[in-house]
Design a protein around this motif. Structure first.
Motif, mmCIF file in Angstrom:
data_model
loop_
_atom_site.group_PDB
_atom_site.id
_atom_site.type_symbol
_atom_site.label_atom_id
_atom_site.label_comp_id
_atom_site.label_asym_id
_atom_site.label_seq_id
_atom_site.Cartn_x
_atom_site.Cartn_y
_atom_site.Cartn_z
ATOM 1 N N UNK A 47 6.162 70.565 53.954
ATOM 2 C CA UNK A 47 6.572 69.667 55.033
ATOM 3 C C UNK A 47 5.530 69.637 56.144
ATOM 4 N N UNK A 48 4.984 70.801 56.492
ATOM 5 C CA UNK A 48 3.961 70.863 57.541
ATOM 6 C C UNK A 48 2.693 70.118 57.134
ATOM 7 N N UNK A 49 2.364 70.156 55.838
ATOM 8 C CA UNK A 49 1.168 69.473 55.345
ATOM 9 C C UNK A 49 1.358 67.973 55.256
ATOM 10 N N UNK A 50 2.522 67.544 54.816
ATOM 11 C CA UNK A 50 2.707 66.142 54.462
ATOM 12 C C UNK A 50 3.420 65.283 55.489
ATOM 13 N N UNK A 51 4.348 65.859 56.207
ATOM 14 C CA UNK A 51 5.112 65.061 57.159
ATOM 15 C C UNK A 51 4.380 64.999 58.482
ATOM 16 N N UNK A 52 4.499 63.876 59.166
ATOM 17 C CA UNK A 52 3.855 63.782 60.477
ATOM 18 C C UNK A 52 4.484 64.773 61.449
ATOM 19 N N UNK A 53 3.727 65.223 62.447
ATOM 20 C CA UNK A 53 4.245 66.232 63.380
ATOM 21 C C UNK A 53 5.541 65.805 64.076
ATOM 22 N N UNK A 54 5.742 64.509 64.282
ATOM 23 C CA UNK A 54 6.936 64.031 64.964
ATOM 24 C C UNK A 54 8.107 63.789 64.007
ATOM 25 N N UNK A 55 7.988 64.200 62.753
ATOM 26 C CA UNK A 55 9.036 63.922 61.765
ATOM 27 C C UNK A 55 10.265 64.793 61.963
ATOM 28 N N UNK A 56 10.083 66.006 62.449
ATOM 29 C CA UNK A 56 11.217 66.926 62.536
ATOM 30 C C UNK A 56 12.319 66.449 63.473
ATOM 31 N N UNK A 57 12.020 65.889 64.658
ATOM 32 C CA UNK A 57 13.123 65.386 65.483
ATOM 33 C C UNK A 57 13.902 64.252 64.787
ATOM 34 N N UNK A 58 13.208 63.387 64.074
ATOM 35 C CA UNK A 58 13.910 62.297 63.403
ATOM 36 C C UNK A 58 14.641 62.777 62.154
ATOM 37 N N UNK A 59 14.378 64.001 61.735
ATOM 38 C CA UNK A 59 15.084 64.567 60.587
ATOM 39 C C UNK A 59 16.440 65.137 60.985
ATOM 40 N N UNK A 60 16.743 65.138 62.266
ATOM 41 C CA UNK A 60 17.996 65.735 62.749
ATOM 42 C C UNK A 60 19.216 65.073 62.119
ATOM 43 N N UNK A 61 19.158 63.767 61.893
ATOM 44 C CA UNK A 61 20.288 63.078 61.271
ATOM 45 C C UNK A 61 20.537 63.553 59.851
ATOM 46 N N UNK A 62 19.472 63.759 59.088
ATOM 47 C CA UNK A 62 19.591 64.265 57.719
ATOM 48 C C UNK A 62 20.133 65.689 57.747
ATOM 49 N N UNK A 63 19.590 66.508 58.624
ATOM 50 C CA UNK A 63 20.027 67.898 58.735
ATOM 51 C C UNK A 63 21.504 67.986 59.107
#
Length: 132
Positions: A47-63
């Motif tokens: 995830x750190x290699x492939x996803x953009x650095x700002x991806x984690x906040x937008x992943x909150x809905x999936x989580x």
């Protein structure tokens, strides 16, 4: 056993990270815990290699959607263990179906939100040889 790598969407990666985190937390023995921790570490690295650095906040809905679904599954298993298949179990089942639909919607939204960023990074030579 060798690792097996399969194509997955960015949302699928985030979703599976939540599942493996839960399994690691609920592991009953050190061996299982170590296996889940290793898998989670591999996914986090990817995830750190492939996803953009700002991806984690937008992943909150999936989580959040996956966490809700896992809790509903646990509640349904508890009803099953008590052989309680009454009104409460039916309500949990309906909530479970709604939660699954929400998870699908959240995953679609996440993939749609970060897909342009992934395409831009790949075309710029950032991660052209790695795929999700």
């Amino acid at each position: 056993m060798p690792d097996i790598f399969i194509p997955a969407s960015p949302a699928d990666l985030v979703d599976q990270m939540v599942v493996v985190q839960t399994l690691a937390a609920e592991a009953q023995d050190a061996s299982s815990s170590a296996i889940y921790s290793r898998r989670l570490s591999q996914m986090e690295t990817l995830a750190a290699e492939l996803l953009p650095p700002n991806a984690h906040p937008s992943a909150a809905g999936v989580t959040s959607a996956r966490t809700d679904l896992l809790q509903l599954e646990a509640d349904m298993r508890a009803c099953e263990a008590r052989s309680d298949f009454g009104v409460g179990f039916v309500a949990l089942t309906r909530a479970y179906l709604d939660a699954r639909a929400t998870l699908v919607e959240q995953k679609r939204a996440f993939d749609a939100a970060i897909s342009p960023t992934l395409i831009d990074r790949a075309s710029a030579g950032g991660q052209g040889d790695r795929h999700l």
